[in-house]
Design a protein around this motif. Sequence first.
Motif, PDB file in Angstrom:
ATOM      1  N   ALA A 171       2.449   1.574  -3.453  1.00 44.95           N
ATOM      2  CA  ALA A 171       1.468   1.858  -4.504  1.00 44.95           C
ATOM      3  C   ALA A 171       0.936   3.280  -4.395  1.00 44.95           C
ATOM      4  O   ALA A 171       0.649   3.920  -5.409  1.00 44.95           O
ATOM      5  N   ALA A 172       0.832   3.789  -3.161  1.00 45.58           N
ATOM      6  CA  ALA A 172       0.276   5.124  -2.957  1.00 45.58           C
ATOM      7  C   ALA A 172       1.184   6.207  -3.551  1.00 45.58           C
ATOM      8  O   ALA A 172       0.749   7.338  -3.775  1.00 45.58           O
ATOM      9  N   GLU A 184      -5.783   2.671  -0.809  1.00 45.18           N
ATOM     10  CA  GLU A 184      -5.236   1.425  -1.343  1.00 45.18           C
ATOM     11  C   GLU A 184      -6.067   0.234  -0.864  1.00 45.18           C
ATOM     12  O   GLU A 184      -6.578   0.240   0.262  1.00 45.18           O
ATOM     13  N   ARG A 234      -8.364  -2.890  -8.739  1.00 47.18           N
ATOM     14  CA  ARG A 234      -8.219  -2.484  -7.338  1.00 47.18           C
ATOM     15  C   ARG A 234      -9.365  -3.058  -6.496  1.00 47.18           C
ATOM     16  O   ARG A 234      -9.150  -3.491  -5.365  1.00 47.18           O
ATOM     17  N   GLN A 268      -0.963  -7.491  -6.711  1.00 48.15           N
ATOM     18  CA  GLN A 268      -0.136  -6.756  -5.750  1.00 48.15           C
ATOM     19  C   GLN A 268       1.297  -6.603  -6.265  1.00 48.15           C
ATOM     20  O   GLN A 268       1.902  -5.542  -6.144  1.00 48.15           O
ATOM     21  N   TRP A 318      -8.976  -5.850  -3.447  1.00 46.90           N
ATOM     22  CA  TRP A 318      -9.587  -5.632  -2.135  1.00 46.90           C
ATOM     23  C   TRP A 318     -10.467  -6.825  -1.740  1.00 46.90           C
ATOM     24  O   TRP A 318     -10.327  -7.357  -0.625  1.00 46.90           O
ATOM     25  N   ARG A 336       1.662  -3.919  -8.818  1.00 48.19           N
ATOM     26  CA  ARG A 336       1.668  -2.572  -8.241  1.00 48.19           C
ATOM     27  C   ARG A 336       3.026  -2.249  -7.615  1.00 48.19           C
ATOM     28  O   ARG A 336       3.488  -1.107  -7.663  1.00 48.19           O
ATOM     29  N   ALA A 370       0.829  -1.209   0.000  1.00 47.03           N
ATOM     30  CA  ALA A 370       0.000   0.000   0.000  1.00 47.03           C
ATOM     31  C   ALA A 370       0.861   1.255   0.000  1.00 47.03           C
ATOM     32  O   ALA A 370       0.574   2.215  -0.733  1.00 47.03           O
ATOM     33  N   SER A 371       1.946   1.258   0.800  1.00 45.06           N
ATOM     34  CA  SER A 371       2.756   2.475   0.878  1.00 45.06           C
ATOM     35  C   SER A 371       3.516   2.699  -0.423  1.00 45.06           C
ATOM     36  O   SER A 371       3.664   3.834  -0.871  1.00 45.06           O
ATOM     37  N   GLU A 398      -5.284  -2.629   0.263  1.00 46.88           N
ATOM     38  CA  GLU A 398      -4.785  -3.276   1.481  1.00 46.88           C
ATOM     39  C   GLU A 398      -5.269  -2.549   2.732  1.00 46.88           C
ATOM     40  O   GLU A 398      -5.584  -3.180   3.744  1.00 46.88           O
ATOM     41  N   GLY A 424      -7.907   5.331  -6.656  1.00 45.32           N
ATOM     42  CA  GLY A 424      -6.559   5.270  -6.119  1.00 45.32           C
ATOM     43  C   GLY A 424      -6.339   6.201  -4.933  1.00 45.32           C
ATOM     44  O   GLY A 424      -5.200   6.428  -4.530  1.00 45.32           O
TER      45      GLY A 424
END
Lengths: 314, 314
Positions: free
Chosen positions: A42-43, B303, A269, A135, A273, A138, A39-40, B305, B300
Motif C-alpha cells: 500500500a505504501a 500505513e 484508513r 486491506q 487501523w 489496498r 503495508a509495504s 498496519e 497515507g
Amino acid sequence: VPANPASLASAALSGDRRALARLVSFVENRAPGADQAVASLAARRSLGPGSPHVVGVTGPPGAGKSTFTERLISAARARGERVAVVAVDPSSPFSGGAILGDRLRMDRHTLDAGVYIRSLSARGHGGGLSRAAGQVVRVLDACGYDLVIVETVGVGQGELGVMEVADSVLVVLTPESGDSVQAMKAGLLEIADVFVVNKADRPGADALVRELAMAVHLGAGGGWEAPVHAASALGGTGVDAVAASLAAHRAWIVGPGRPTWVARRADGRVRTWLDLVGDDAREAAMKRIDAGTLADLRAGRVEPELLAARSRPA
Amino acid sequence: VPANPASLASAALSGDRRALARLVSFVENRAPGADQAVASLAARRSLGPGSPHVVGVTGPPGAGKSTFTERLISAARARGERVAVVAVDPSSPFSGGAILGDRLRMDRHTLDAGVYIRSLSARGHGGGLSRAAGQVVRVLDACGYDLVIVETVGVGQGELGVMEVADSVLVVLTPESGDSVQAMKAGLLEIADVFVVNKADRPGADALVRELAMAVHLGAGGGWEAPVHAASALGGTGVDAVAASLAAHRAWIVGPGRPTWVARRADGRVRTWLDLVGDDAREAAMKRIDAGTLADLRAGRVEPELLAARSRPA
C-alpha cells in the motif's frame, strides 16, 4: 509459489495471479506477515488520482447484483481496464461461500487475465469483514487494477460497513424488494450513490423508481443526488445508463478539491487501523485467559463486563 | 428518574419502564457505569430454565418481519407472558431508526404494561451491534420478561451476528425474496430454526416451501430439522403453526442435558466479553493517538498496519 506474504506480495506485483490469490487468503485470515505485506504494498501507492475506482454493489438477495457486476466487468474490459471483484460472502460451512450458479456466470471472465475474481468469507466477529475488504482493496490498488468491484450477498449492518470501502455505491433493488420505506429501513438511502431498479418489466417498478427519486431528492441537501435507473440486467437494458452514472459519480468525487474522495479514503484508513487494534486485543485476550476463568465466564460465575474491566487499558 | 445506571437498574428491576428505557440507552452507548449495571443485574439470574425464550426474527426488508413479531407478541400476551421486543435498526441519520408505519403497527402494544418495545441503533463499527443486543437481552432477562424478540431490519453479516443472541431463530421470506439458493447465499439456512414463507398466496410460494424443506433436510444431519411453514401474517393464516414450531424448538433445546441451550448462552457470554475487550481497545487507541500521527495515517504517510503493530499487546 513462495509461501510467505512478503514473497507473495512481490510476485503479485509482477502480475502473478496465483500469488495474489494466496496473499489475499493470508490477508483475510491475518496470517503472520500479512499485515506487513499489505503495508509495504500500500505504501507504494499514493491516495487520490491513479487509485482504482472502487465500486460497491449491494442490495437484497436475489436482486441481481451478480448479473450487474458481470455487466460492469464487461463494460470495463471493453474500455481496456483491468478489473478485480471482491465478493463478500457470509462465513458459511453449508454454502462454503460459493454457489454454483454465480460461479458459472462469472466463469466467462476467469480465463481473462485482465479480471481477478475473489470471494471473501470473513468471520462475523469484530471488524473482520470490513477490515479484510479494506486491506484487500489496498492490495488490489497496488497491483494496478483500474476498477475494483466489492459485491455483497445481502443487505444489512455488516454490508453497510463493507460499503464504506467503496468510492461509489450502486444499490440494486427489484420491485419485489419493497417500497422506498423498506430501502430506508435497511439504510440504503444513505449509502446509495446510484440506484437501479432491476427486473423493471415487473409490476411496481415505475412506482418504486418514482418513490426512490423523491426520497433521494428530499435527502440530498444540495450534494450528489443519486440517479435512479430502471433496468433489466439479464436483458441488457439500462446497464449503460448505470455505468454512465457510476462514471459521473467518480468524476464528481474527484472534482475540484476532491473532498469526498480524499475524506472517504482517509476515513477508511482510520477504520482499518481501529479494526486491527480491536482484533489484536480480542486475540490477545483469548490467548491470555486461563481455562478456569473461561469456564467461570461460560457458566455464569463471572459476568463478561467484569472480566473485560480487568484487562481494560489504563 | 435517577440519572446513573446503578439507580436505573434498581428502578428497572422493580418494574419502572422509563428507568429501563434510560438504562438501555446507557447500555447501547456504553455510558460510564452501564457495564457494571448490566453485570449486577445479570448476576441475579442463572442460566438455563427460568431464562426467557429469546426469539430472533430475521429476513430481507419487506418480508413481513414486523407483522410476524406483532403476531408473536399477541400470542404470548394471550398466554399471559411478559414480552420485550428489541428491534435492531441500522444507524441512520436519515431514518433515525424509526419508521412511522412500524411504529403505528406496534402502537396497540405500547399502552400494554406487559410489553416493552425498543429500537437499538448501534453504530456499525466493531462488535457494537451484537454486543449491545447481547447486553440488553441480559438486562431484559433480569427484569423478568418471558419472551424476548430480537428483530432485524435486513439480512446480512451483522444480522447473522445479532441472531447469535437468540435461542430460536425465525427466518421470514416471501416468494419474491428469491429461491432457496438466495437464502443459502445470505447464510439463512444455517441460522434458521423455523422458516416461514410469508405472503403465501403469491406465485412461487409452494415451490419455495418445497425447496427450503429439501435444503433443510439435506443440511440437518440428524439434529433439529427446521420446519418450513407457509403463512399470511396480515391475514392471520399460518401464524399459530409458526408459534407452535418456535415452542417446539424451545422444548427441544431445553430437553435432556440441554446441550444447545447452555452452549448457545455460554458462547454468547464469551462473545460479549470479546466484543467489550475489542471496543475498549479501539476507544483507548483513539484516545491515545496524537493529532500528528492521526494526520499521517489519514494522509497515507503511515500505513494502518504499522500503526496497529506499534500498540499491539506483547
